[in-house]
Write an enzyme that holds these catalytic residues in place. Structure first.
Site, PDB file in Angstrom:
ATOM      1  N   HIS A 600       0.817  -1.212   0.000  1.00  0.00           N
ATOM      2  CA  HIS A 600       0.000   0.000   0.000  1.00  0.00           C
ATOM      3  C   HIS A 600       0.854   1.267   0.000  1.00  0.00           C
ATOM      4  O   HIS A 600       0.349   2.356  -0.258  1.00  0.00           O
ATOM      5  CB  HIS A 600      -0.941   0.003   1.209  1.00  0.00           C
ATOM      6  CG  HIS A 600      -0.248   0.172   2.527  1.00  0.00           C
ATOM      7  ND1 HIS A 600       0.191  -0.901   3.268  1.00  0.00           N
ATOM      8  CD2 HIS A 600       0.092   1.283   3.228  1.00  0.00           C
ATOM      9  CE1 HIS A 600       0.752  -0.452   4.380  1.00  0.00           C
ATOM     10  NE2 HIS A 600       0.707   0.868   4.380  1.00  0.00           N
ATOM     11  N   ASP A 632      -3.002  -7.162   2.458  1.00  0.00           N
ATOM     12  CA  ASP A 632      -1.869  -6.434   1.893  1.00  0.00           C
ATOM     13  C   ASP A 632      -0.796  -7.423   1.430  1.00  0.00           C
ATOM     14  O   ASP A 632      -0.743  -8.556   1.898  1.00  0.00           O
ATOM     15  CB  ASP A 632      -1.280  -5.479   2.930  1.00  0.00           C
ATOM     16  CG  ASP A 632      -0.583  -4.295   2.272  1.00  0.00           C
ATOM     17  OD1 ASP A 632      -0.380  -4.348   1.043  1.00  0.00           O
ATOM     18  OD2 ASP A 632      -0.257  -3.331   2.983  1.00  0.00           O
ATOM     19  N   SER A 697       4.887   2.075   7.866  1.00  0.00           N
ATOM     20  CA  SER A 697       4.512   0.878   7.113  1.00  0.00           C
ATOM     21  C   SER A 697       5.682   0.407   6.257  1.00  0.00           C
ATOM     22  O   SER A 697       6.385   1.215   5.642  1.00  0.00           O
ATOM     23  CB  SER A 697       3.303   1.181   6.227  1.00  0.00           C
ATOM     24  OG  SER A 697       2.192   1.556   7.019  1.00  0.00           O
TER      25      SER A 697
END
Length: 1125
Positions: A600, A632, A697
């Site tokens: 993402h 994901d 992330s």
């Protein structure tokens, strides 16, 4: 005839004299140097013939004599070649006709030079093996030093870890102390609260007592008033009452429970006429009284007075000691029946109905004994004792010899009523000599010690006199064992008689004990396992079980302790980068040659920006890796060349819940940030309580070893979410399996390798042994100390590696890197490059600066390539000068020693006048050439100065004559040119305490004056008359004719030759050694060099395809190109 014979003998003596003169003429020729005109002649001939084959063939000779511009003679071995150029463009070379065109003197000079070259080659061959050994020892020393450095690094790491552990223990200790202090403070606070509460309660109690007293007083006054009214009522209405109106109805019974009676006093209970009951409770009364309990042992009964004293305070009374009837009778006798009514209940108000734990155990034992008795009765109903006795009888009857030996003892045991089986055991175990002692012990058991001593004495003497050789010691040791066994058997016999054990019990006990002993011995035996490599290992069955139990316990303890201690984790900040996509920014990390991040972060972007420090580059998204149970994925980006400095992260070997570290950036992406804590792994999900932010992330989760476990996806509420990617990466980036050739026998291959290693090792040892023998032979040839020192200098050690010098002391320590002085002496330009710079107009200073700049750059490159610290290299020039000085002293010492021996020594270069500390006179004209060279000791310097002043006159030299006079002493250096020199006054100066004087005739007359401690003064003189076609040399020998007026060529220094390829051309000697040195090849299972190539053909065993190298063969096998594989 006699006259003819005499004349023949006379000519023979002349021939012998001529041969001796030739030998004397050749002695020392290898030391002679000829200066005049040779260099110019050589340069002219090289320019004219340098590119012709004839000139090349001439240059390959060992010794060369240049006669004139067109003629030269070369010697190689025993062949004398002729170089002749009738025309400049067409020179010729004849390898065998040169001897016919030279004189005896010229031939002697060429032979001396040729011999010198051959001796030099022999010396190089002799020392090459020793130099190789020195290099190998140096390499081993380097390896040992590297190992020592590694061990030191490991020790430093252990020390650092100990320090870190100590700091953690101190921190933990401080935390515990703070925790205990807080608890102590809270406890003191609670104590103060309770004290205050108790004081308040005491005050309330005093207040309540006052109120109670006031109420009691009020009740007393009311009672008196009530009593007065009653008296008045009796007087007034007393007459009205009837005499027979008495009420004879018995009072109604009032039922009081034990619980209610507990809170009522004795007077009140007697008033309402209620019988007292004991409470069923196992708790002691608060103030006084006993508790009656059940016991499992009988105790002495207590009297009434003892019971009153014991129950005046809370205590326990057993039922076996408490007899209520007896106690009541004693109480009535002492105090009366009225007082004793209900007194026992007051003394023992409670009764405990619970049973003691030991009572339960005893009941279980009794039940077990009953079961065993029942089983024994059932077994005995089958009459097993008869069967056991029958089996024992059959066993005894099976061996008639032992039966006859046991029969008397069985009869005696039956007659005396002693255990028969134990008697049979003794007769069977002990030797025949001990049977009388066994019989005596049966009749007289009280004399066991005396009997045992006599048995030991008898067995020892029997062993000594009845046995022979080593068996005596064994029998004596058996005597001691039998004696101890006899004592134990006697004790067992006494126990059996006392317990009256039957034969069946004796047999059963013997079998059980024997089985237990043998089984225990088998369980404790040691098993020895020999491995294929020759090592042995010992194991025990009990030890193996014990180790398994200990290992399991350690695993449990480790698991319990894992959660409590946070381990140290390596920092992985050098392995992460910033990843910028279209929709956001995150973190990426390097795995192999890729950059990984969460999908993402780069979603919707084919190209992402990677940042690391000041480097910012673009990279393409190659693919995505799907993760099971996750919405994901993992995005894979190509690693740009600019980010090769980013360190990769390796995969974790074990994935489990543990303390993990998340490495990311702060919210501003300026500095790296790490989060460490306990992470729970549930399937593929990874949960923790890290305070992560937006932009983290794609960050990696690493274990305490710094290995990759998972990747960060985001935050869900108060928990951070990650995903484990170890299995996914393993499945995606699989390594290609290498195929093994078909019909490949590994055992056979290993046998060949081992056999080849043994052969090569044996060859090396053989060659080493031969070299040692040669060295020992050379040592034996040394007669004097100078000879020994000279051989040590030339053959035993490299030049300058003696322990008596500075360079020798440096040699004691292994030099790990070259110094800067080595590079500042390095030649950087070839002759052609130097000539081109001169032609282009560069000055000497500019050329020197350019060469120094090249040397500095070479030194810096060397430091970078070999990771050498150039700190402390400022004194390189002083070190280089000092080293040259020491080497020069060593060269001079070697030259003097070899000159004394009359042997050849090749000088590195010509020494200057100052370094020689001598007087040198030269005078050359067209008709005559005179030279004189005098070297003296330090104590004769004054005489040398006076001789120099006498030899050099004030008269100028005539035209066409050149003269040079040089004087060099410790305190004075003089150089005089253009003055006439009187050579008749140049004479040798005797050394102080002269022992002997020698004169060596030849083309150069040499006079040597030798004194004590081998001190020498040497004079060398030469006088040469130059005429057309003839040169006359004045010496003690006859003149030598020379066909050419050209001066004799100077002795040329031989260029350095590579010992690996033999070439004298400059090249990389290290690379040459690497290519030509033989090593053991695993592929060929033999010794060969890279220059020779592989002995075994390089081809695929499946498809028989040939390759030029092993690397291409490996690529062919690994890539799957082989169709037959």
């Amino acid at each position: 005839m006699a006259q003819a014979g005499r004349s023949g003998d006379a000519f023979a003596s002349l021939d012998q004299r001529r041969e001796r003169q030739e030998e004397q003429a050749q002695s020392g020729l290898d030391k002679v140097f000829y200066f005049q005109g040779v260099v110019e002649l050589f340069n002219r001939m090289k320019i004219a013939y340098g590119r012709t084959p004839a000139w090349t063939a001439l240059m390959k000779c060992n010794a060369i004599y240049l006669k004139d511009f067109k003629t030269a003679v070369g010697v190689e071995g025993t062949r004398y070649g002729l170089f002749f150029a009738e025309e400049v463009t067409k020179p010729t070379w004849s390898p065998d006709i040169g001897a016919n065109l030279i004189t005896l003197g010229e031939k002697a000079c060429l032979d001396a030079q040729n011999a010198k070259y051959e001796r030099l080659q022999a010396s190089l061959k002799t020392t090459s093996g020793l130099v190789h050994q020195v290099m190998e020892k140096t390499r081993e020393a380097k390896e040992n030093l590297e190992k020592a450095n590694k061990i030191q690094e490991q020790l430093d790491k252990v020390i650092e870890s100990n320090k870190a552990l100590h700091r953690k223990i101190q921190e933990r200790n401080r935390e515990k102390m703070q925790e205990y202090m807080v608890r102590l403070h809270n406890t003191q606070k609670d104590r103060d609260d309770w004290v205050q509460r108790c004081s308040r309660l005491e005050q309330e109690n005093v207040t309540l007592q006052k109120r109670l007293k006031e109420k009691e007083n009020a009740l007393v006054s009311v009672g008196w008033d009530l009593l007065g009214w009653i008296v008045i009522s009796v007087l007034v209405f007393g007459l009205i009452s009837l005499a027979d109106a008495q009420n004879l109805t018995p009072p109604a019974k009032i039922v009081i429970t034990p619980g209610q009676a507990e809170f009522m006093d004795l007077a009140k209970l007697e008033k309402i006429q209620v019988r007292k009951y004991r409470l069923d409770s196992c708790e002691l009364p608060p103030e006084k009284g006993c508790v009656l309990y059940k016991d499992y042992l009988t105790t002495r009964p207590v009297s009434f007075l003892e019971l009153m004293a014991k129950c005046s305070k809370p205590d326990w009374v057993s039922e076996s000691s408490y007899n209520e009837t007896t106690l009541m009778e004693e109480c009535i006798q002492i105090f009366g029946a009225e007082w004793c009514e209900g007194k026992l209940v007051d003394l023992v108000p409670r009764k405990c109905g619970e049973q003691h734990v030991l009572v339960n155990i005893i009941e279980q034992i009794e039940k077990t004994r009953e079961v065993v008795t029942l089983i024994y009765g059932k077994v005995m109903s089958y009459r097993l004792d008869m069967w056991i006795t029958s089996i024992f009888s059959l066993v005894l009857a099976g061996n008639k010899e032992k039966l006859f030996k046991m029969a008397p003892f069985i009869f005696v045991a039956w007659f005396l009523n002693i255990p028969v089986f134990l008697t049979c055991v003794a007769v069977n175990i002990f030797p025949v000599v001990s049977l009388p002692f066994i019989l005596f012990q049966i009749f007289m058991p009280q004399f066991v010690l005396v009997n045992a001593f006599l048995l030991w004495l008898t067995l020892t003497l029997t062993a000594f006199y009845w046995s022979e050789g080593p068996k005596i010691l064994m029998e004596i040791s058996y005597a001691l064992v039998y004696t101890i066994g006899f004592v134990l058997w006697s004790l067992g016999l006494a126990v059996g008689v006392t317990l009256k054990l039957t034969m069946v019990h004796q047999i059963l006990m013997f079998c059980v004990v024997a089985a237990a002993i043998c089984g225990t011995k088998f369980a404790c035996t040691t098993i020895t396992v020999q491995h294929p490599d020759g090592t042995t290992a010992k194991y025990t069955r009990v030890g193996k079980l014990k180790n398994n139990v200990v290992n399991q316990c350690k695993k449990v303890v480790t698991t319990l302790q894992t959660r409590g201690v946070i381990p140290a984790t390596p920092a992985k900040t050098a392995s992460i980068v910033i990843v910028e996509g279209k929709n956001g920014t995150g973190v990426g990390f390097r795995f192999m040659n890729y950059i990984l991040t969460a999908e993402h972060v780069v979603q919707g972007s084919d190209i992402a920006t990677l940042k690391n420090g000041s480097v910012s580059v673009k990279s393409k998204v190659i693919k995505t890796i799907p993760i099971f149970e996750s919405v994901d994925n993992v995005a894979v980006l190509k690693l740009p060349p600019e980010l090769n400095s980013v360190k990769p992260i390796k995969l974790a070997k074990k994935v489990q819940s543990d303390y993990l570290t998340l490495t990311a950036y702060d919210p501003n992406f300026q500095h790296a940030a790490t989060f460490t804590g306990w992470c729970i792994i549930d399937g593929n999900w990874l949960n923790n309580s890290f305070d992560t932010k937006f932009g983290n992330s794609g960050a990696p989760y690493c274990d305490h070893d710094g290995r990759l476990v998972g990747i960060h996806l985001g935050t869900q509420g108060v928990l951070s979410q990650g995903i484990v990617i170890v299995d996914a990466l393993k499945n995606t980036f699989q390594l290609a399996d290498q195929c093994r050739p078909q019909n490949f026998d590994m055992d056979e291959f290993l046998e060949k390798v081992i056999a080849g290693t043994k052969v090569s090792h044996a060859a090396i040892l053989k060659e080493l042994e031969e070299l040692r023998e040669e060295v020992q032979f050379l040592k034996k040839k040394c007669v004097t100390y100078d000879d020994y020192w000279l051989c040590q200098t030339i053959f035993g050690q490299a030049k300058g590696k003696t322990k008596k010098t500075v360079r020798g002391r440096k040699h004691l320590v292994t030099k790990r890197a070259l110094g800067k002085g080595h590079f500042m002496k390095m030649r950087m330009l070839t002759d052609e490059e130097y000539q081109n710079m001169i032609e282009k107009g560069f000055s000497a200073e500019e050329i020197r600066e350019a060469v120094n700049a090249l040397r500095e750059q070479a030194w810096l490159n060397y430091c970078i390539d070999n990771d050498v610290d150039d700190e402390g290299e400022e004194d390189w020039y002083d070190d280089m000068v000092e080293t040259d000085r020491v080497n020069q002293e060593i060269d001079e010492a070697i030259e003097r020693a070899m000159e004394d021996r009359g042997e050849f020594y090749q000088k590195k270069s010509r020494l200057t006048f100052v370094e020689q500390a001598m007087m040198h006179l030269i005078q050359v004209s067209k008709e005559r050439s005179q030279t004189a060279k005098l070297e003296v000791q330090k104590e004769n310097e004054a005489q040398l100065v006076k001789m120099f002043e006498r030899c050099v006159t004030d008269e100028n030299t005539p035209e066409g004559t050149t003269s040079i006079a040089a004087l060099s002493t410790e305190d004075d250096v003089r150089l005089v040119e253009g003055k006439v020199i009187d050579f008749t006054k140049a004479k040798n100066i005797p050394v102080d305490g002269e022992i002997r004087r020698e004169i060596i005739p030849g083309t150069k007359c040499t006079e040597i004056s030798t004194g004590p401690e081998n001190k020498k003064n040497i004079l060398k003189k030469k006088d040469t008359h130059i005429a057309e076609g003839k040169v006359e040399t004045k010496s003690s020998q006859q003149p030598v004719d020379v066909k050419d007026d050209k001066p004799v060529a100077l002795e040329q220094r031989k260029p350095r030759a590579c010992k690996w390829c033999g070439s004298s051309q400059k090249h990389d000697y290290r690379e040459c050694r690497f290519q030509r040195e033989k090593r053991f090849c695993v592929y060929c299972a033999a010794m060969h060099s890279m220059f020779e190539g592989h002995i075994r053909p390089i081809e695929c065993t499946s498809c028989k395809k040939s390759f030029s190298g092993i690397e291409k063969l490996e690529d062919h096998v690994v890539s799957g190109e082989c169709q037959k594989n």
